[in-house]
Scaffold this active site. Structure first.
Site, PDB file in Angstrom:
ATOM      1  NE  ARG A  36      -3.343  -2.566   0.326  1.00 58.76           N
ATOM      2  CZ  ARG A  36      -3.072  -3.922  -0.323  1.00 58.76           C
ATOM      3  NH1 ARG A  36      -1.743  -3.925  -1.189  1.00 58.76           N
ATOM      4  NH2 ARG A  36      -3.786  -4.842  -0.289  1.00 58.76           N
ATOM      5  CB  SER A  57      -8.958  -0.431   4.284  1.00 62.17           C
ATOM      6  OG  SER A  57      -9.836  -1.793   3.817  1.00 62.17           O
ATOM      7  CD  GLU A  91      -5.207   0.911   2.556  1.00 64.65           C
ATOM      8  OE1 GLU A  91      -6.030   0.788   1.524  1.00 64.65           O
ATOM      9  OE2 GLU A  91      -5.124   0.018   3.635  1.00 64.65           O
TER      10      GLU A  91
END
Length: 328
Positions: A177, A229, A299
């Site tokens: 990520r 998320s 995130e």
């Protein structure tokens, strides 16, 4: 800003607005306005816009499809760039057992998948349920536990005040990520390598993609505005499980709530402010740290001016508009 806006309109060949509300342009539907908002017509117009901003000393921030982004209630000072429909150019480069797909940063991820399928591509089931644009997909190195952008990305085209250039994927320091575009660049196109499969593999890939989408619909709060998320899953565990174990599933602050369906999602119940969302993010991090010693890493990107100011433990995840400089 009015004079600058007029200059930008001449070179952008697209939309330019002052005081553009950004809440409706993010998936969680919170945040204040952009001082300037520009949607350039094409990559060449974007280069011209960046040049004007550089010469004027005005910082910029690139906003993709608005997923994984929380804009502060005070909005964003400077210029917000959002790439539109003209950043969806497609090219197909033959490679025998694989195909190279070149897509514009403004193209939806769904188009990346459908174009790959048209070319008998397989191995992209992981991307089926991910919202947003190709640009956002690359800059977040989006993915699931079955695959990610890193598995396919060959190179990217970026814009600077000095022009357009291609960079190899190896220059982006892709990891879980995470992607590092060179400072002061805007992603305009991505070249991805996709393996071609036989008929059985193609059928299996479609089934896997449908199963993943069905799983997301069953387990994630997709009927409510959310930012995706909130936290990166720590190694060997799941952020949602840890937050739920800390007793925060369903916790509310103002109009925001840690989802009762999936604790790694914060949803907007209708009247949420960015401050509500941030408070829940901070509360979840502190509770999990106290319970398990694990420090959850956001995130989502926290962008712009937050009122009240961000808690100190979230300041490291604060993104500010970039002040441009020309190459020496």
């Amino acid at each position: 800003m009015s004079e600058l806006a007029a200059t930008l309109r001449r070179v952008a060949h697209g939309e330019v607005h002052e005081g553009m509300p950004l809440g409706a342009r993010t998936s969680v539907r919170v945040g204040g306005p952009a001082q300037l908002w520009v949607r350039p017509r094409d990559p060449e117009s974007l280069v011209a816009v960046l040049g004007i901003l550089c010469d004027a000393g005005v910082p910029w921030f690139a906003l993709g499809g608005g997923a994984n982004t929380i804009v502060g209630d005070g909005g964003i000072e400077g210029c917000v760039l959002q790439l539109g429909r003209d950043f969806v150019d497609e090219e197909i480069e033959e490679g025998g057992d694989h195909v190279e797909l070149v897509l514009g940063a403004g193209a939806p991820i769904a188009r990346f998948i459908s174009l790959a399928r048209e070319q008998r591509g397989v191995g992209l089931a992981w991307a089926a349920g991910i919202p947003g644009t190709v640009g956002g997909m690359v800059t977040m190195n989006a993915g699931t536990n079955t695959g990610s952008v890193k598995d396919h990305l060959d190179s990217v085209e970026v814009a600077t005040p000095d022009g357009l250039r291609w960079l190899p994927a190896s220059a982006l320091k892709l990891s879980y990520r995470h992607c590092e575009l060179p400072r002061g660049t805007v992603l305009t196109r991505a070249r991805c390598r996709v393996r071609r499969g036989n008929e059985t593999e193609q059928i299996d890939d479609v089934r896997a993609a449908k199963a993943d989408v069905d799983r997301r619909r069953a387990s994630q709060p997709l009927s409510l505005p959310n930012s995706g998320s909130v936290f990166v899953n720590p190694k060997g565990d799941f952020a949602g499980r840890l937050i739920e174990q800390a007793g925060l599933k369903g916790a509310r602050r103002g109009g925001a709530q840690i989802s009762e369906k999936h604790a790694n999602f914060i949803v907007n119940l209708g009247e949420a402010k960015a401050a509500d969302v941030v408070e829940l993010i901070a509360q979840a991090r502190r509770a999990v740290l106290a319970m398990s010693g694990i420090e959850l890493v956001p995130e989502v990107r926290l962008v712009g001016t937050f009122r009240p100011s961000l808690p100190e433990d979230l300041s490291a995840f604060h993104f500010l508009p970039v002040l441009l400089a020309r190459s020496a």
